[in-house]
Design a protein around this motif. Structure first.
Motif, PDB file in Angstrom:
ATOM      1  N   ASN A  35      57.304   6.447 -13.545  1.00  0.00           N
ATOM      2  CA  ASN A  35      56.888   7.830 -13.257  1.00  0.00           C
ATOM      3  C   ASN A  35      57.998   8.681 -12.642  1.00  0.00           C
ATOM      4  OD1 ASN A  35      54.135   7.477 -14.152  1.00  0.00           O
ATOM      5  ND2 ASN A  35      53.807   6.276 -12.274  1.00  0.00           N
ATOM      6  N   LYS A  36      59.243   8.361 -12.956  1.00  0.00           N
ATOM      7  CA  LYS A  36      60.363   9.162 -12.463  1.00  0.00           C
ATOM      8  C   LYS A  36      60.679  10.325 -13.399  1.00  0.00           C
ATOM      9  CE  LYS A  36      62.504   5.487  -9.748  1.00  0.00           C
ATOM     10  NZ  LYS A  36      63.648   4.565  -9.598  1.00  0.00           N
ATOM     11  N   MET A  37      60.140  10.258 -14.606  1.00  0.00           N
ATOM     12  CA  MET A  37      60.250  11.379 -15.525  1.00  0.00           C
ATOM     13  C   MET A  37      58.960  11.445 -16.335  1.00  0.00           C
ATOM     14  SD  MET A  37      62.843  10.127 -18.592  1.00  0.00           S
ATOM     15  CE  MET A  37      62.126  11.013 -19.994  1.00  0.00           C
ATOM     16  N   PRO A  38      58.563  12.641 -16.772  1.00  0.00           N
ATOM     17  CA  PRO A  38      57.336  12.745 -17.549  1.00  0.00           C
ATOM     18  C   PRO A  38      57.481  12.043 -18.890  1.00  0.00           C
ATOM     19  CG  PRO A  38      58.443  14.881 -17.374  1.00  0.00           C
ATOM     20  CD  PRO A  38      59.198  13.926 -16.514  1.00  0.00           C
ATOM     21  N   SER A  39      56.408  11.477 -19.368  1.00  0.00           N
ATOM     22  CA  SER A  39      56.442  10.777 -20.642  1.00  0.00           C
ATOM     23  C   SER A  39      56.595  11.773 -21.782  1.00  0.00           C
ATOM     24  CB  SER A  39      55.155   9.972 -20.832  1.00  0.00           C
ATOM     25  OG  SER A  39      55.144   9.367 -22.108  1.00  0.00           O
ATOM     26  N   VAL A  90      60.173   6.483 -17.397  1.00  0.00           N
ATOM     27  CA  VAL A  90      58.794   6.846 -17.731  1.00  0.00           C
ATOM     28  C   VAL A  90      57.806   5.879 -17.085  1.00  0.00           C
ATOM     29  CG1 VAL A  90      57.102   6.973 -19.607  1.00  0.00           C
ATOM     30  CG2 VAL A  90      59.328   8.067 -19.861  1.00  0.00           C
TER      31      VAL A  90
END
Length: 217
Positions: free
Chosen positions: A48-52, A45
């Motif tokens: 920014n590699k996965m949405p929060s 998170v």
């Protein structure tokens, strides 16, 4: 990022949170749709590699008290919440602190385990050699006992200096957590991430305000 220590009964001790209060806090997080994360999820998170997820939170426990396994774990399991333990390995198997079998139990239950030094010293008061030994020996033992990477760190007393940061960088620690007040974010240096230290002497409403302000700021 919430920073806990001991979950027990010790009136007047800032760092010992009554189990009933801990239950109330975890119930609040669940009822208000907070999403406790593992370290891997946190890292994804913050980079920014996965949405929060909705209202992300990292639950961290410092030092390695036995009641983290005996009291906190069952409460967290009721909600399916993961947590992170920053253990001072020299305290393991001493009265009031976790044993290695208990730490392995926490790890098997989905907790991340990482270094909080060996003896919980004031790091800036130590030589570079002594700091390195405190930080790396704890990490090495954790990785040997659990067979998992332990590449994050929490500063004892929240204290560090340039030497500490240099050691962490050279040893390729990914993140380090301070006691600087507030929520960790990608705007902060990865070795100077903030946490909210939970103060057992503050009213529940103050804790709610801290959590709410941190997640909306």
């Amino acid at each position: 990022m919430l920073n806990y220590h001991s979950i027990g009964v010790a009136p007047g001790n800032t760092y010992v949170l009554h189990p009933d209060t801990f239950v109330r806090q975890m119930d609040y997080l669940a009822a208000h749709h907070y999403t406790p994360m593992t370290l891997a999820e946190f890292a994804s998170v913050i980079t920014n590699k996965m949405p929060s997820p909705a209202h992300p939170v990292l639950l961290t426990f410092d030092d390695g008290y036995a009641n983290n396994a005996e009291v906190a774990l069952p409460i967290l399991q009721q909600h399916g919440f993961p947590a992170t333990l920053y253990v001072s390995t020299g305290l393991v198997n001493t009265p009031g602190y976790l044993t290695w079998p208990q730490i392995k139990q926490l790890s098997a239950a989905g907790w991340d385990i990482a270094s909080h030094t060996v003896t919980h010293p004031h790091l800036p008061m130590l030589s570079k050699k002594a700091q390195r030994e405190e930080i790396l020996a704890a990490r090495t033992q954790i990785e040997q006992e659990l067979g998992k990477s332990a590449n994050t760190f929490a500063y004892p007393y929240g204290e560090f200096n340039r030497t500490t940061l240099s050691i962490l960088r050279k040893a390729k620690f990914r993140y380090a957590f301070t006691t600087l007040e507030g929520w960790a974010s990608s705007d902060q240096p990865p070795l100077k991430l903030h946490r909210i230290v939970v103060d057992s002497q503050k009213p529940f409403e103050d804790w709610v305000q801290q959590v709410t302000e941190a997640t909306t700021s």
